[in-house]
Design an enzyme around this catalytic site. Structure first.
Site, short mmCIF file in Angstrom:
data_model
loop_
_atom_site.label_atom_id
_atom_site.label_comp_id
_atom_site.label_asym_id
_atom_site.label_seq_id
_atom_site.Cartn_x
_atom_site.Cartn_y
_atom_site.Cartn_z
N SER A 49 38.81 37.91 -29.46
CA SER A 49 38.04 37.12 -30.41
C SER A 49 36.74 37.86 -30.75
O SER A 49 36.77 38.96 -31.27
CB SER A 49 37.78 35.73 -29.84
OG SER A 49 37.29 34.86 -30.84
N LYS A 75 26.07 18.61 -45.62
CA LYS A 75 25.12 18.90 -44.55
C LYS A 75 25.75 18.62 -43.19
O LYS A 75 25.50 19.31 -42.21
CB LYS A 75 23.85 18.06 -44.73
CG LYS A 75 22.80 18.27 -43.64
CD LYS A 75 22.32 19.71 -43.62
CE LYS A 75 21.28 19.93 -42.54
NZ LYS A 75 20.85 21.35 -42.47
#
Length: 354
Positions: A180, A232
């Site tokens: 990763s 948001k």
């Protein structure tokens, strides 16, 4: 059976106590780190690995070889030194450089946690090396990381790119895992060397979080969230997550994955990116077949070989530790060592029963 039950209960209590002590010690170390004064953080430590390797060899020679063999070996070394000095004098007389400029290899370590915390010292080590490195030098990074936060590992990868941008050869050695975010870093290297059973890949993105909205509702607890801007906040742990919010969150993950794939493809163009960017992992030999790495081997072999052809320096930025931190770290290591021994004994007992 009663004995096994009592023993199991005792073991659980012991593990609980150990974890509690580790938590307290970790807090002590963290407090000491926060109290460290600016300007006294630490210093750069540089070791010549050629000399350390030579010292180890000489100790083995003293222990293994006879007096006659040591005498003959010493005679051969003196002949080699004499021949080298003679060659240098001749070069100087001919108007050439008296000594050949040797290649230099700088070795650094990156041991990554989920926040890539090591980047704080890593960037200082790289900055220091770049002030001295010549174009024909090499930087070797021994990298160990299972990945973590995207932005943190993005910054760590950018530090490695600074080396590439300077035109200096970069080799990454992986002995255990570079997955990763770890592979996000490793793929920048000109050459990747991984041990046969090192874990490589995991080119994917994952995010997970619990949701307590039903539990809060059951206990008549209202959760209010106020935002300005449609996106948001998308998904939340405490309120109801609409399908639109989930779709937006998934879309963000897909965008991050696309960026990750483009990043890998930029530095490893021979990779079949759609084949390997599934989030799957491979061991060393499998990784070389998928062009994720260039060579199967350990960092030890690579660095020992480098010592034969270059001056090799280990570079590490070390923080100065307060007495509080030293005591905390010593206690922590002692507890961890004892805990490891307990687990090892239990593992052996289980194996013997089988």
């Amino acid at each position: 059976m009663e004995f096994l039950s009592d023993y199991g209960l005792f073991l659980l209590k012991a593990i609980t106590v150990v974890i509690a002590i580790l938590f307290v010690v970790g807090g002590v170390v963290a407090v000491g780190a926060r109290n460290r004064k600016p300007g006294s953080e630490g210093e750069l430590s540089v070791r010549k690995l050629n000399d350390e390797l030579e010292d180890d060899r000489e100790q083995l020679e003293d222990a293994i070889l006879s007096k006659d063999e040591l005498k003959a070996l010493d005679k051969d070394k003196k002949k080699e030194d004499k021949a080298r000095l003679k060659a240098e004098k001749k070069r100087s007389k001919d108007g050439l450089e008296s000594r050949e400029v040797r290649k230099r290899v700088f070795v650094m370590d990156f041991d990554g946690d989920i926040q890539a915390s090591a980047v704080d010292t890593f960037r200082r080590e790289i900055t220091a090396v770049l002030t001295m490195a010549r174009p024909d030098d090499e930087v070797v990074v021994r990298l160990e990381s299972g990945g973590g936060m995207v932005h943190s590992y993005g910054l760590a990868a950018s530090q490695l790119k600074r080396i590439r941008d300077k035109g200096i050869a970069l080799t990454v050695c992986v002995d255990r895992v570079a997955a990763s975010g770890g592979y996000m870093m490793a793929c920048i290297a000109n050459r990747i060397v991984a041990a046969p059973f090192a874990i490589i890949g995991s080119i994917g993105v994952v995010a997970q979080l619990p949701n307590f909205s039903r539990l809060l509702k059951k206990h008549d607890v209202d959760y209010e969230l106020f935002t300005a801007g449609e996106y948001k906040r998308t998904v939340t742990m405490f309120g109801h997550n609409s399908m639109k919010a989930k779709d937006k969150f998934q879309s963000d993950l897909e965008d991050t994955h696309d960026l990750f794939k483009a990043h890998v493809k930029q530095f490893r163009p021979r990779i079949e990116i759609e084949k390997v960017a599934t989030g799957d992992i491979w061991y060393g030999q499998q990784a070389i077949e998928n062009k994720l790495i260039d060579e199967v081997g350990t960092s030890d072999d690579y660095i020992v070989a480098a010592c034969d052809r270059a001056d090799v320096f280990g570079v590490r930025y070390e923080h100065r530790k307060t007495l509080q931190e030293k005591l905390g770290i010593s206690l922590q290591k002692g507890i961890e060592s004892a805990f490891t021994r307990i687990l090892t004994v239990l593992s052996r007992q289980q194996q013997s029963k089988g």
